[in-house]
Write a protein that holds these residues in place. Structure first.
Motif, short mmCIF file in Angstrom:
data_model
loop_
_atom_site.label_atom_id
_atom_site.label_comp_id
_atom_site.label_asym_id
_atom_site.label_seq_id
_atom_site.Cartn_x
_atom_site.Cartn_y
_atom_site.Cartn_z
N HIS A 67 0.82 -1.22 0.00
CA HIS A 67 0.00 0.00 0.00
C HIS A 67 0.85 1.27 0.00
O HIS A 67 0.30 2.36 -0.08
N HIS A 68 2.17 1.11 0.08
CA HIS A 68 3.07 2.25 -0.01
C HIS A 68 3.41 2.59 -1.47
O HIS A 68 4.14 3.55 -1.73
N ILE A 69 2.90 1.80 -2.42
CA ILE A 69 3.23 1.98 -3.83
C ILE A 69 1.98 2.45 -4.58
O ILE A 69 0.90 1.91 -4.40
N HIS A 70 2.16 3.46 -5.42
CA HIS A 70 1.03 4.04 -6.15
C HIS A 70 1.44 4.36 -7.59
O HIS A 70 2.61 4.64 -7.85
N TRP A 71 0.48 4.33 -8.47
CA TRP A 71 0.70 4.86 -9.81
C TRP A 71 0.57 6.38 -9.76
O TRP A 71 -0.31 6.91 -9.10
N HIS A 72 1.46 7.04 -10.47
CA HIS A 72 1.43 8.50 -10.57
C HIS A 72 1.53 8.86 -12.05
O HIS A 72 2.46 8.42 -12.73
N THR A 73 0.58 9.63 -12.55
CA THR A 73 0.57 9.99 -13.97
C THR A 73 0.88 11.47 -14.13
O THR A 73 0.30 12.32 -13.45
N ASP A 74 1.80 11.76 -15.02
CA ASP A 74 2.19 13.14 -15.30
C ASP A 74 2.40 13.29 -16.80
O ASP A 74 3.20 12.56 -17.39
N LYS A 75 1.65 14.20 -17.43
CA LYS A 75 1.75 14.46 -18.86
C LYS A 75 1.56 13.18 -19.68
O LYS A 75 2.26 12.94 -20.67
N GLY A 76 0.65 12.35 -19.23
CA GLY A 76 0.33 11.14 -19.96
C GLY A 76 1.25 9.96 -19.72
O GLY A 76 1.06 8.89 -20.30
N VAL A 77 2.27 10.14 -18.89
CA VAL A 77 3.22 9.06 -18.59
C VAL A 77 2.96 8.56 -17.18
O VAL A 77 2.80 9.36 -16.25
N ARG A 78 2.91 7.24 -17.02
CA ARG A 78 2.63 6.65 -15.72
C ARG A 78 3.92 6.23 -15.03
O ARG A 78 4.78 5.60 -15.64
N TYR A 79 4.05 6.59 -13.77
CA TYR A 79 5.23 6.28 -12.98
C TYR A 79 4.82 5.53 -11.70
O TYR A 79 3.67 5.66 -11.25
N LEU A 80 5.77 4.80 -11.14
CA LEU A 80 5.55 4.21 -9.82
C LEU A 80 6.10 5.15 -8.77
O LEU A 80 7.27 5.54 -8.82
N ARG A 81 5.25 5.51 -7.82
CA ARG A 81 5.65 6.38 -6.72
C ARG A 81 5.62 5.58 -5.43
O ARG A 81 4.65 4.88 -5.15
N ARG A 91 9.12 10.07 2.99
CA ARG A 91 9.21 10.85 1.75
C ARG A 91 8.65 10.03 0.60
O ARG A 91 8.62 8.80 0.63
N TRP A 92 8.22 10.71 -0.45
CA TRP A 92 7.83 10.10 -1.70
C TRP A 92 9.04 10.04 -2.62
O TRP A 92 9.86 10.97 -2.62
N LEU A 93 9.14 8.99 -3.39
CA LEU A 93 10.18 8.93 -4.42
C LEU A 93 9.61 8.26 -5.66
O LEU A 93 8.60 7.55 -5.60
N ILE A 94 10.28 8.46 -6.78
CA ILE A 94 9.86 7.88 -8.05
C ILE A 94 10.85 6.78 -8.43
O ILE A 94 12.06 7.00 -8.45
N ALA A 95 10.31 5.60 -8.72
CA ALA A 95 11.15 4.48 -9.15
C ALA A 95 11.40 4.57 -10.65
O ALA A 95 10.58 5.10 -11.41
N ARG A 96 12.52 4.06 -11.09
CA ARG A 96 12.78 3.97 -12.52
C ARG A 96 11.78 3.01 -13.15
O ARG A 96 11.28 2.09 -12.51
N HIS A 97 11.52 3.20 -14.42
CA HIS A 97 10.53 2.38 -15.11
C HIS A 97 10.86 0.89 -15.02
O HIS A 97 9.96 0.05 -14.97
N PHE A 118 -1.94 -7.34 -10.38
CA PHE A 118 -0.85 -6.42 -10.09
C PHE A 118 -1.35 -4.98 -10.02
O PHE A 118 -0.99 -4.23 -9.11
N ASP A 119 -2.19 -4.57 -10.96
CA ASP A 119 -2.70 -3.19 -10.94
C ASP A 119 -3.60 -2.95 -9.75
O ASP A 119 -3.63 -1.85 -9.19
N ASP A 120 -4.33 -3.98 -9.34
CA ASP A 120 -5.25 -3.81 -8.22
C ASP A 120 -4.54 -3.79 -6.87
O ASP A 120 -5.10 -3.29 -5.89
N ILE A 121 -3.34 -4.33 -6.82
CA ILE A 121 -2.63 -4.41 -5.54
C ILE A 121 -2.41 -3.02 -4.95
O ILE A 121 -2.34 -2.83 -3.74
N PHE A 122 -2.33 -2.01 -5.81
CA PHE A 122 -2.09 -0.65 -5.34
C PHE A 122 -3.37 0.04 -4.86
O PHE A 122 -3.32 1.07 -4.21
N THR A 123 -4.52 -0.54 -5.21
CA THR A 123 -5.78 0.06 -4.79
C THR A 123 -6.46 -0.75 -3.69
O THR A 123 -7.45 -0.29 -3.11
#
Length: 216
Positions: A67-81, A91-97, A118-123
């Motif tokens: 639950h500490h991992i989330h999808w973050h979308t910026d300018k149409g690109v999805r990142y793992l936060r 703190r929040w950090l961004i993982a490499r793709h 996998f996608d649902d694990i974050f929600t």
């Protein structure tokens, strides 16, 4: 007054990291006993996540839950936060793709998450640790396993004879980020939970000479 000179831990070069990642592809499957069948894949994924995020091994990494991992979308690109908490606070950090595939492997091995995609694990607000065996058991640390990986790969010590530890992966993350110029030092400090002064102290050897190609 002059402070004590910094003594940074040994890191890996880019070529050494490529060699290590290739070596781990076979090493992770070669355990002789049941415990190694769990430990080796877990350690290899742990190593990759440390390299892809720069988080501290131990407290920050081992306390990371789904639950500490989330999808973050910026300018149409999805990142793992990732939300991590350690000696300098949360703190929040961004993982490499590249970390996405590693988290997918970790998720796929955990039997109690078979009914959660996998996608649902974050929600789903899953509070279970990320780094654990398929049975749910979490080893207290991965230091010994990493030492065996370094021994087997022939990378236990750097060219100066210094012994590599899991912390060497964090040092490698910072060193390569600064050398390639992918991240400025202020952003890197926020990502790693360090001060700019601390980074400058420990990585002062990354001089203009080492960045000659970008400066010329």
């Amino acid at each position: 007054t002059k402070g004590q000179a910094s003594n940074p831990r040994p890191a890996f070069s880019k070529d050494e990291i490529d060699t290590l990642l290739a070596f781990m592809q076979q090493w992770r499957t070669q355990g002789k006993v049941s415990t190694e069948h769990e430990m080796r894949p877990l350690l290899c994924d742990y190593v990759e996540i440390l390299l892809h995020t720069g988080i501290r091994h131990g407290t920050e990494a081992m306390n990371l839950c789904w639950h500490h991992i989330h999808w973050h979308t910026d300018k149409g690109v999805r990142y793992l936060r990732l939300w991590v908490s350690g000696k300098t606070g949360g703190r929040w950090l961004i993982a490499r793709h590249a970390a996405v595939d590693v988290f997918r492997r970790l998720h796929s091995r955990q039997r109690d998450l078979d009914n959660v995609s996998f996608d649902d694990i974050f929600t789903e607000r899953c509070t279970k640790p990320v780094f654990r065996f398929s049975t749910g058991y979490q080893p207290p640390n991965l230091n010994g396993a990493f030492g065996r990986l370094m021994r087997d790969s022939g990378m236990l010590r750097d060219i100066d004879g210094k012994k590599r530890t899991l912390y060497s992966l964090r040092h490698t993350y910072a060193r390569l980020a600064l050398l390639t110029g992918d991240v400025d030092i202020h952003t890197l400090a926020r990502q790693m939970g360090n001060s700019v002064l601390m980074l400058e102290r420990h990585y002062s050897k990354l001089t203009a000479t080492m960045a000659a190609e970008r400066l010329a």
